[in-house]
Design an enzyme around this catalytic site. Structure first.
Site, mmCIF file in Angstrom:
data_model
loop_
_atom_site.group_PDB
_atom_site.id
_atom_site.type_symbol
_atom_site.label_atom_id
_atom_site.label_comp_id
_atom_site.label_asym_id
_atom_site.label_seq_id
_atom_site.Cartn_x
_atom_site.Cartn_y
_atom_site.Cartn_z
ATOM 1 N N TYR A 269 0.741 -1.789 5.089
ATOM 2 C CA TYR A 269 -0.611 -2.268 4.822
ATOM 3 C C TYR A 269 -1.127 -3.053 6.014
ATOM 4 C CZ TYR A 269 1.018 -7.033 3.770
ATOM 5 O OH TYR A 269 1.569 -8.285 3.854
ATOM 6 N N CYS A 270 -2.453 -3.140 6.078
ATOM 7 C CA CYS A 270 -3.140 -3.950 7.080
ATOM 8 C C CYS A 270 -4.281 -4.659 6.352
ATOM 9 C CB CYS A 270 -3.630 -3.079 8.239
ATOM 10 S SG CYS A 270 -4.867 -1.848 7.762
ATOM 11 N N LYS A 271 -5.329 -5.004 7.045
ATOM 12 C CA LYS A 271 -6.445 -5.720 6.422
ATOM 13 C C LYS A 271 -7.211 -4.836 5.439
ATOM 14 C CE LYS A 271 -10.661 -8.280 7.662
ATOM 15 N NZ LYS A 271 -10.680 -9.093 6.491
#
Length: 126
Positions: free
Chosen positions: A78-80
């Site tokens: 995941y990221c932002k």
């Protein structure tokens, strides 16, 4: 000429995204949860149990960490908001990883759904 959004769209066409309502099960059933945001973003708050490997250093972290080297690991990234995670998932696929998924909506969606977040602890001065 391609831009960042073109690259993200191309990656998302080849990567499995986990919808937020299935995220808990995917994380629980996975072997590792990787946060590919920058160190400052990770330090400001992250999903419990996540390990940090910023997208810019991901290939090096995977190659230098024995526990992350098996190509059959079940990985959730995941990221932002999900763009960097999709690109990272595509990179991992290119490296031969077989079970890589990314979290749709990323950390922002996770946080907006009031799911648990590890927050930095501020020092106590009292």
């Amino acid at each position: 000429m391609k831009n960042a959004m073109n690259l993200v769209a191309a990656a998302k066409a080849h990567v499995t995204e986990v919808p937020l309502d299935a995220a808990d099960a995917a994380i629980r059933d996975g072997d590792v949860l990787i946060d590919v945001r920058e160190e400052s973003e990770f330090a400001a708050g992250h999903i419990p149990g996540a390990v940090h490997a910023s997208r810019g250093m991901l290939e090096f972290k995977l190659s230098s960490t024995p526990a992350l080297q098996p190509r059959d690991l079940k990985v959730v990234l995941y990221c932002k908001t999900s763009g960097r995670a999709a690109l990272a998932a595509q990179t991992m696929r290119d490296m031969g990883y077989l079970n890589v998924k990314s979290l749709a909506g990323g950390f922002d969606a996770w946080k907006a759904a009031d799911k648990p977040v590890v927050q930095p602890e501020l020092p106590s001065f009292g």
